[in-house]
Design a protein around this motif. Sequence first.
Motif, mmCIF file in Angstrom:
data_model
loop_
_atom_site.group_PDB
_atom_site.id
_atom_site.type_symbol
_atom_site.label_atom_id
_atom_site.label_comp_id
_atom_site.label_asym_id
_atom_site.label_seq_id
_atom_site.Cartn_x
_atom_site.Cartn_y
_atom_site.Cartn_z
ATOM 1 N N SER A 82 4.232 -4.922 9.402
ATOM 2 C CA SER A 82 5.139 -4.237 10.319
ATOM 3 C C SER A 82 4.585 -4.235 11.747
ATOM 4 C CB SER A 82 5.446 -2.834 9.807
ATOM 5 O OG SER A 82 4.851 -1.875 10.568
ATOM 6 N N THR A 83 3.244 -4.234 11.882
ATOM 7 C CA THR A 83 2.665 -4.272 13.236
ATOM 8 C C THR A 83 2.249 -5.678 13.667
ATOM 9 O OG1 THR A 83 0.963 -3.069 12.018
ATOM 10 C CG2 THR A 83 1.705 -2.075 14.061
ATOM 11 N N GLN A 96 3.626 0.514 2.716
ATOM 12 C CA GLN A 96 3.357 -0.487 3.757
ATOM 13 C C GLN A 96 3.147 -1.846 3.124
ATOM 14 O OE1 GLN A 96 0.006 1.115 5.887
ATOM 15 N NE2 GLN A 96 1.306 2.398 7.182
ATOM 16 N N ASP A 135 -3.838 -9.303 4.275
ATOM 17 C CA ASP A 135 -4.523 -8.060 4.648
ATOM 18 C C ASP A 135 -4.178 -7.504 6.029
ATOM 19 O OD1 ASP A 135 -5.811 -7.996 2.162
ATOM 20 O OD2 ASP A 135 -7.339 -9.396 2.911
ATOM 21 N N LYS A 136 -3.165 -8.063 6.667
ATOM 22 C CA LYS A 136 -2.725 -7.519 7.972
ATOM 23 C C LYS A 136 -1.369 -6.839 7.765
ATOM 24 C CE LYS A 136 -5.654 -9.369 11.150
ATOM 25 N NZ LYS A 136 -6.774 -9.439 10.211
ATOM 26 N N ASN A 137 -1.213 -5.663 8.362
ATOM 27 C CA ASN A 137 0.035 -4.918 8.229
ATOM 28 C C ASN A 137 1.200 -5.713 8.848
ATOM 29 O OD1 ASN A 137 2.157 -3.091 8.436
ATOM 30 N ND2 ASN A 137 0.718 -1.368 8.528
ATOM 31 N N LYS A 176 0.860 -1.191 0.000
ATOM 32 C CA LYS A 176 0.000 0.000 0.000
ATOM 33 C C LYS A 176 0.891 1.234 0.000
ATOM 34 C CE LYS A 176 -3.830 2.231 2.223
ATOM 35 N NZ LYS A 176 -3.815 3.144 3.293
ATOM 36 N N PHE A 215 1.472 -5.730 3.499
ATOM 37 C CA PHE A 215 0.407 -6.488 4.172
ATOM 38 C C PHE A 215 0.522 -7.970 3.826
ATOM 39 C CE2 PHE A 215 -0.978 -2.209 4.039
ATOM 40 C CZ PHE A 215 -1.800 -2.020 5.148
ATOM 41 N N GLN A 242 8.211 -10.897 8.349
ATOM 42 C CA GLN A 242 8.838 -9.641 7.914
ATOM 43 C C GLN A 242 10.056 -9.940 7.054
ATOM 44 O OE1 GLN A 242 9.534 -7.661 11.648
ATOM 45 N NE2 GLN A 242 7.388 -7.152 11.902
#
Length: 370
Positions: free
Chosen positions: A280-281, A271, A276-278, A224, A273, A288
């Motif tokens: 980095s968080t 960013q 659909d989940k980020n 994104k 994903f 990663q």
Amino acid sequence: MYLRDMSLRHFRNYESVDMTFKNGINILLGKNAQGKTSLLEAIYVLALARSHRTSSDRDLINWDATAAQVLGCVQKQSTSVPLELDLGKTGKRAKVNHLEQAKLSQYIGQLNVILFAPEDLSLVKGSPQVRRRFIDMEFGQMNSRYLYNLSQYRTILKQRNRYLKELRNHKQSDLVLLDVLSDQLAAFGAEIIFERLKLLKELEHWAAAVHKEISQGKERLTFKYVNPLEPEQLASTDSIYEGLKALFEQKREKELFQRTTLFGPHRDDLQFFVNDKNVSTFGSQGQQRTAALSVKLAEINLMKEETGEYPVLLLDDVLSELDDSRQTHLLTAIQDKVQTFLTTTSLSGVARQLIHDPKVFHIENGKLLE
Ligand SMILES: Nc1ncnc2c1ncn2[C@@H]1O[C@H](COP(=O)(O)OP(=O)(O)OP(=O)(O)O)[C@@H](O)[C@H]1O
């Protein structure tokens, strides 16, 4: 493409060295602090006319010398291109085919490299600056127009920021120059953002395929591009230009208060994903790393697509940072396809099994051992 040979004169801890490389895997082997990374750095400098480790060319010149030289010959599908970079304490000269280039943007792109170092594993988790630098270095090599727009953008950005600092108790007449600078910045910024979106879409396509394979079909990687414009405003350079201009107008007081340019490609981010989940968080460290590796491998394909040639891959002590399965993916993806330079203190495990017939350079104290 591949780098056929390279000569260094007074570069870092090398006084004089001449090397001929293999169009395959080249291993730079040696103990710590002998000069392995400096050799990779020299290849990077030959490609991009700047180092990835320092912003000062002076650092590249041997401590006992006043100038350094990096020479090399790039073999492409139908031609070979001699490159030369002369680094002095006051400036540098870049030559292609023995002809000096007036602009570095005419020099960069002759030799395309992708560098993969342990710090790249923090591409996903690291600061937005790391990701912007990654985008600009990679896309700049593929596209001289991108590089030109970027250098124009940076010049105007500096002027505009300086002007915003000067404008304390602004009068209406002072704002005329600010408007001119905003307009120019929006024009170059729009070109950069539009090109980024286009190339990132292609990079995402390749990276998703690699990530899917490494995760055995379980994970879907998506990108994104993060910036303050509405999705419909990103449709064309014209609409991005209008959008940026509108932001500069609407947020003028805020920019005057903070005395800096708050919008434009120098503030955007990327960013990643997974399903659909980020990442980095919410991603594990393994996810990663897989995402970072996928992006790096995707770059190889993107560069091939954009330039018609595979780039040269520089792996700086990165194998020891990857587990066996990721090492296997990396090595099988590049073997017999991409010329690779790999620094290591020892070759063991998966790498020893998988790399067939490498050319090994033993490095000790800025010299090659026969
Ligand atoms: N401009 C310079 N002139 C002379 N020597 C330099 C210069 N810059 C760095 N060096 C020295 O060159 C040596 C080689 O550094 P380099 O980073 O290439 O080592 P390396 O083999 O990659 O080590 P490591 O495995 O620890 O990363 C270091 O000892 C460093 O101090």
